[in-house]
Motif scaffolding. Sequence first.
Motif: not given
Length: 541
Positions: A18-21, A23, A26, A133, A135, A138, A362-363
Motif C-alpha cells: 500500500s505504501y500508506a503513511p 508503513s 513507504r 507514482t 503505486y 509497485e 507521494f501525495s
Amino acid sequence: MLKGFFNVPKPVNEPVLSYAPGSPERAELQAMLEKMRAEEVDVPMYIGDQKIFTDTKLPLNPPHDHQHVLGYFSEGDKGHVEQAVNAALGAKKAWEEMSWEHRASIFLKAADLLAGPYRAKVNAATMLAQSKTAYQAEIDAACELIDFLRFNVQYMTEIYQEQPESSRGIWNRLEQRALEGFVFAITPFNFTAIAGNLPAAPALMGNTVVWKPAYTQIYSAQVVMEVFREAGVPDGVINLIYVDGPVAGDVIFNHPDFAGLHFTGSTAVFKSLWKTIGTNIDKYKSYPRIVGETGGKDFVIAHKSADARALATALIRGAFEFQGQKCSAASRAYIPSNLWEEVKAYLIEDAKEITMGSPEDFSNFFTAVIDERAFDKIAGYIDNAKESPLAEIVAGGNYDKSKGYFIEPTIIKAEDNQFTTMVEEIFGPVLTIYVYDAERFEEALYMVDNTSPYALTGSIFAQDRYAIELAAKSLTHSAGNFYINDKPTGAVVGQQPFGGSRGSGTNDKAGSKLNLLRWVSPRTIKETFVPPTDFRYPFMG
C-alpha cells in the motif's frame, strides 16, 4: 539429467503493497529514492561476460525534473550489436541443453529477489526514470514482473507435460525445442515489467536473447539486468545493448540465425520491422517468430442504464493513471445524452482534485510525460482542439515543460465522432468524449467498432444486461481485452492475459501459455517397439 517430473511452486499474484503513511515499505522506498537521486550511475551494456562502457555517454534524466542527471549510459554501435549476437549464439547450446528445472529455478529466484531485496530499488528506478507514482511503480516494476516470472514457469511445465496418445506397440512423445537461432527483444519505456518479460519469456524456454530497451527506460532496465545476473542467468543468455533502432536492425534482421522478434512499441515501427523481415526471409535458416503488442485507441462506451459515478471514476483512472501512457489507457469515450451532464460534473470535479507533480511526493496522483518529444506531440493535439469549432476543452488543457514535462489531465468533448483525437493514438493524458443520442446505442457500437484501426482494450458500462450482451457481441473484434463495468486498464498476469489484434498486434497474450508457445518449436517422436519385417500388408493376401 532430468530424474523426475517436478512440480514447481504454485504461482499466486504478488500482493500489492500500500505504501500508506507509516508503513515500512513507504519508509524503505523513500530512503531508496533519496539515495538513488543523490548518486550518478554509469550504466554499461551487458554483452556475454562483459560490461561494456563506451566513450558515447548519454544522460538519464527524470521526466519530472529534466535538468537533474541520474547518470549516464554507454551508447553502442554496430560492432556491439554483432558482439551481442555472437554472445547469444555462443551461449545457446549450453543454455538450451540445461534441464528445464534449472532454468525455472533461475527465474523463480529472480522473482524472489524482486519481491524482497530489490523491490524498493526497481520501484524507485521506475519512479525516477519513468515518472511513475509509488503505486503505479509497485503494480508494474515489482508485482507484474514478479507475476510474469512465476506464472511463466508454471506455464512452461504445462507445455512440457502436454503429450500425445500412443497406440499399442508405439510410444509417441512430444518435445519442445528452443528456436534455432537467437531472439531479439525490443522493449518500451512505459512498463518495467514488459521490459523484463520480453527477454525473459523466450530465455525461460531455452532461447538466448539480444535485448534493446527504449533509451528512456535504461535506468530501470539495468536494475532488472542486475536481478537476472544475481539470479544466475548465465553470461550471453540475455545481452543488453543500447543502440539506435536502425543500427540494431541492420545487423539483426540480416543475420541468418535471427529466429524471433519479441516487440512492444508503436504500430508504425512494428509494421516496418515486419516488412524488413519479410524482405529478408530468404536469408534466414527458419521462418522467424514475430510477436508484437503495439498501439491502442482504447474505448469506453456507456449505455443509458450506466452508473454515472462509476463511469466517471473509470474514465479518470483509465485515462489519467501514469499520464495516459499505457497501451490500454482510455482514450475515447462514448456517453449517452441522458447521462452526459451528470458525468461531466463528476469529471470536472475529479479533474480539479488531481494533484500533479513529482512522483517523489507521494501525495501526487499524476506526474510528467516521458520526454520532450512526447510533450510536444500531446500539446499539439490539445492546441488543435482549442482552435477547432468541433471540440471543447471540458477540463485541463494547460501544459508546462520548464521544469518537467507536465501536461494537465485534459478532457475534450468532440462534436464529430471522427474528430482527430477520437481517432488517432495520442499516448498521453487526453480523453476525448463523444455524446451520442441515448436511444441510438447500436449506432454508437458501430462507431466504436469502425472508428479506430486498433483493437487492444475497451469497456462497456451498463446495468441493462441485454445492452451488455449486445455490446460484447458487437465488439467481438474491437478489443483483445474487454471489460464490463470497469476501466480498460490494469490486466493482471494469470487473470487477464493481455494483447489485442487488428493494428494493436499479434495478440499472443503476454503472461500466458499462448505467448510461451511462440518461443518453442515442437518435435514429435514416434518409437515402434517391434518393427515389421515384411513389407506386404494383410489385404494383399
